[in-house]
Design an enzyme around this catalytic site. Structure first.
Site, PDB file in Angstrom:
ATOM      1  N   GLU A 171      11.318   0.706 -14.504  1.00  0.00           N
ATOM      2  CA  GLU A 171      12.720   0.853 -14.926  1.00  0.00           C
ATOM      3  C   GLU A 171      13.048   2.306 -15.236  1.00  0.00           C
ATOM      4  O   GLU A 171      13.448   2.657 -16.349  1.00  0.00           O
ATOM      5  CB  GLU A 171      13.009  -0.037 -16.142  1.00  0.00           C
ATOM      6  CG  GLU A 171      12.789  -1.506 -15.848  1.00  0.00           C
ATOM      7  CD  GLU A 171      13.245  -2.452 -16.968  1.00  0.00           C
ATOM      8  OE1 GLU A 171      13.595  -3.597 -16.673  1.00  0.00           O
ATOM      9  OE2 GLU A 171      13.256  -2.028 -18.134  1.00  0.00           O
ATOM     10  N   GLU A 362      10.632  -8.390 -11.691  1.00  0.00           N
ATOM     11  CA  GLU A 362      10.806  -8.995 -13.018  1.00  0.00           C
ATOM     12  C   GLU A 362      12.042  -9.865 -13.004  1.00  0.00           C
ATOM     13  O   GLU A 362      13.092  -9.451 -12.513  1.00  0.00           O
ATOM     14  CB  GLU A 362      11.014  -7.919 -14.100  1.00  0.00           C
ATOM     15  CG  GLU A 362       9.784  -7.182 -14.500  1.00  0.00           C
ATOM     16  CD  GLU A 362      10.026  -6.256 -15.695  1.00  0.00           C
ATOM     17  OE1 GLU A 362      10.866  -6.583 -16.546  1.00  0.00           O
ATOM     18  OE2 GLU A 362       9.372  -5.210 -15.738  1.00  0.00           O
TER      19      GLU A 362
HETATM   20  C1  BGP Z   1      11.976  -5.095 -19.048  1.00  0.00           C
HETATM   21  C2  BGP Z   1      10.635  -4.451 -19.187  1.00  0.00           C
HETATM   22  C3  BGP Z   1       9.501  -5.357 -19.509  1.00  0.00           C
HETATM   23  C4  BGP Z   1       9.852  -6.594 -20.243  1.00  0.00           C
HETATM   24  C5  BGP Z   1      11.170  -7.210 -19.887  1.00  0.00           C
HETATM   25  C6  BGP Z   1      11.648  -8.289 -20.808  1.00  0.00           C
HETATM   26  O1  BGP Z   1      12.952  -4.230 -19.526  1.00  0.00           O
HETATM   27  O2  BGP Z   1      10.297  -3.769 -17.998  1.00  0.00           O
HETATM   28  O3  BGP Z   1       8.477  -4.585 -20.034  1.00  0.00           O
HETATM   29  O4  BGP Z   1       9.356  -6.768 -21.461  1.00  0.00           O
HETATM   30  O5  BGP Z   1      12.187  -6.278 -19.758  1.00  0.00           O
HETATM   31  O6  BGP Z   1      12.189  -7.698 -21.948  1.00  0.00           O
HETATM   32  P1  BGP Z   1      11.832  -8.129 -23.410  1.00  0.00           P
HETATM   33  O7  BGP Z   1      10.357  -8.091 -23.497  1.00  0.00           O
HETATM   34  O8  BGP Z   1      12.493  -7.134 -24.271  1.00  0.00           O
HETATM   35  O9  BGP Z   1      12.392  -9.485 -23.582  1.00  0.00           O
END
Ligand code: BGP
Length: 471
Positions: A171, A362
């Site tokens: 990201e 993701e």
């Molecule tokens: C993205 C990241 C991840 C991940 C995901 C879910 O922004 O790349 O590392 O964790 O989001 O977010 P969160 O863990 O804050 O729910």
């Protein structure tokens, strides 16, 4: 013939700092995550503190064999993880890597291959060595390019026969929104200027292109991609002024993709820089380096948002990048709005824009799962809400494939419960596999299969056909 191509890469994703734990084992140095006990929701601490769930994570460092066996049972073709930079270079600026750290990833990738699972490796996923943040101010400093290139070279030389798919920065566009977590920039946010922030982004973009070039030289068969946080933005009303807000939000967000895919800064950014008094320092070689474009575009997709020109519109909760809430959409328990069709939209948008293969690396639903006992006395989670979320999103992936979009694969986020990036909670679970660990530190770390585990296994086994079966 089904809709998903036969070689579609089904799998799941995690990041080292959110699952490995073992934060000081085998010579690992500290990373920025070790001093962020509340993610981006709270301030950093001077030292690692016990309340920080990432220090122990889900102990993947010691339990990876058991976890990969479970992924293999679901039929994973690919497993996305990251390498913790501070396991390889504990401070970040050393010239010699830490052999024990390298050996761990050898074991991990070997274990994946044992089951025919391809590793997909993020070189830097929110885990800049803390020393680089404290002594160099992270990516605000151009020297980071040298350290990152050295680190990537070590990885490529070591794992070239084990890893084909690589991502440079997780990201990358999030550096504008979470400068310490994403870019290791220690300057307090209230003192950080846009000038410094965009200069840091420039350093990452140059580093990414440099390492793309290196990957192509050292590993002719490797595929190297960028990774973007995608957030489709809709106009809150049909007003042209709202639409211009949308355009500007998307420019700010996707300029990182434009540089990676096209090899140069887009005209709209030059205008933005000029109007905001920002002057990016280009070294003489930068323009040439940026021409090394990526092989594919990968991205995360969780939610969409709206943009509005009205000063009264409030920004809601979101995945690092917030936006004005969409009145037509439901939201998760953590306030992230759920929009499966936004995934079809974003796939088409990237494809139209770049004409490069796409990889959804993701996507998923963070929820407070409850462990129950099934009729046979087995512990499980009845996560029908997660199955519904994932199914609806995958149906939209199928729509995009039918639109003609070229998609390499899909790795849902947190295929096993991990610590949240934004809130550092374990309570916000995404997995097909439940991990018995709670935010107060209690739990046995035992793994349990959720209902979604069996559902995803069917999806993979049928190469997506089961998504369309009426049950
Ligand atoms: C993205 C990241 C991840 C991940 C995901 C879910 O922004 O790349 O590392 O964790 O989001 O977010 P969160 O863990 O804050 O729910």
């Amino acid at each position: 013939m089904g809709i998903f191509p036969e070689n579609f890469l089904w799998g799941g994703a995690v990041a080292a700092n959110q699952c490995e734990g073992a934060y000081l084992t085998d010579g690992k140095g500290l990373s920025v995550q070790d001093v962020l006990p509340h993610g981006i929701r709270g301030s950093r601490t001077k030292e690692p503190t016990k309340e920080n769930m990432k220090l122990e994570g889900i102990d993947f460092y010691h339990r990876y064999k058991e976890d990969i066996r479970l992924f293999a049972q679901m039929g994973f073709k690919v497993f996305r993880t990251s390498i913790a930079w501070s396991r390889i270079f504990p401070k970040g600026d050393e010239t010699e890597p830490n052999e024990a750290g390298l050996a761990f990833y050898d074991r991990l990738f070997d274990e994946c291959h044992k089951y025919g699972i391809e590793p997909l490796v993020t070189i830097s996923h929110y885990e800049t060595p803390l020393y680089l943040a404290e002594h160099y101010n992270g990516w605000a400093n151009r020297e980071l390019i040298t350290f990152y290139e050295r680190y990537a070279r070590v990885l490529f030389e070591r794992y070239k026969d084990k890893v084909t798919y690589w991502l440079t920065f997780n990201e990358i566009n999030s550096i504008l929104h979470a400068p310490f977590m994403s870019g290791g920039i220690a300057t307090p946010e209230e003192e950080l200027t846009e000038q410094a922030l965009y200069q840091a982004a420039h350093h990452e973009l140059v580093a990414s292109a440099l390492v793309t070039k290196l990957a192509h030289e050292l590993m002719p068969n490797a595929k190297i991609g960028c990774m973007l946080l995608s957030m489709p933005t809709y106009p809150l009303t049909p007003s042209p002024d709202d639409m211009i807000q949308v355009m500007e939000a998307e420019h700010k967000n996707y300029f990182f993709g434009d540089v990676h895919a096209r090899g140069r800064y887009p005209g709209y950014m030059k205008r933005y820089f000029q109007e905001h008094g920002i002057e990016i320092q280009f070294a003489p070689e930068d323009e040439e380096i940026l021409k090394n474009t990526v092989d594919f575009i990968s991205f995360s997709y969780y939610m969409s948002c709206c943009a509005s020109a009205s000063a009264d519109s409030k920004v809601g909760n979101g995945n690092l990048i917030g936006g004005v809430p969409n009145p037509t959409l439901p939201a998760s328990e953590w306030g992230w709005q759920i929009d499966p069709k936004g995934l079809r939209y974003v796939l088409n948008m990237f494809w139209d824009r770049y004409q490069k293969p796409l990889f959804i690396v993701e996507n998923g639903l963070g929820a407070a799962d409850v462990l129950i006992e099934d009729e046979n006395g087995e512990k499980t989670v009845a996560d029908d809400y997660r199955i519904e979320y994932l199914r609806e999103h995958l149906v939209q992936v199928a729509e995009a494939i039918q639109d003609g979009v070229e998609i390499m694969g899909y790795t849902s986020w947190g295929c096993i419960d991990v610590v949240s990036a934004s809130t550092a909670e374990l309570k916000k679970r995404y997995g097909y596999i439940y991990v018995d660990r709670n935010d107060d530190g209690s739990g046995t770390l035992e793994r349990y299969k959720k209902k979604s585990f069996y559902w995803y296994k069917d999806v993979i086994e049928s190469n997506g056909r089961s998504l369309f079966e009426v049950k």
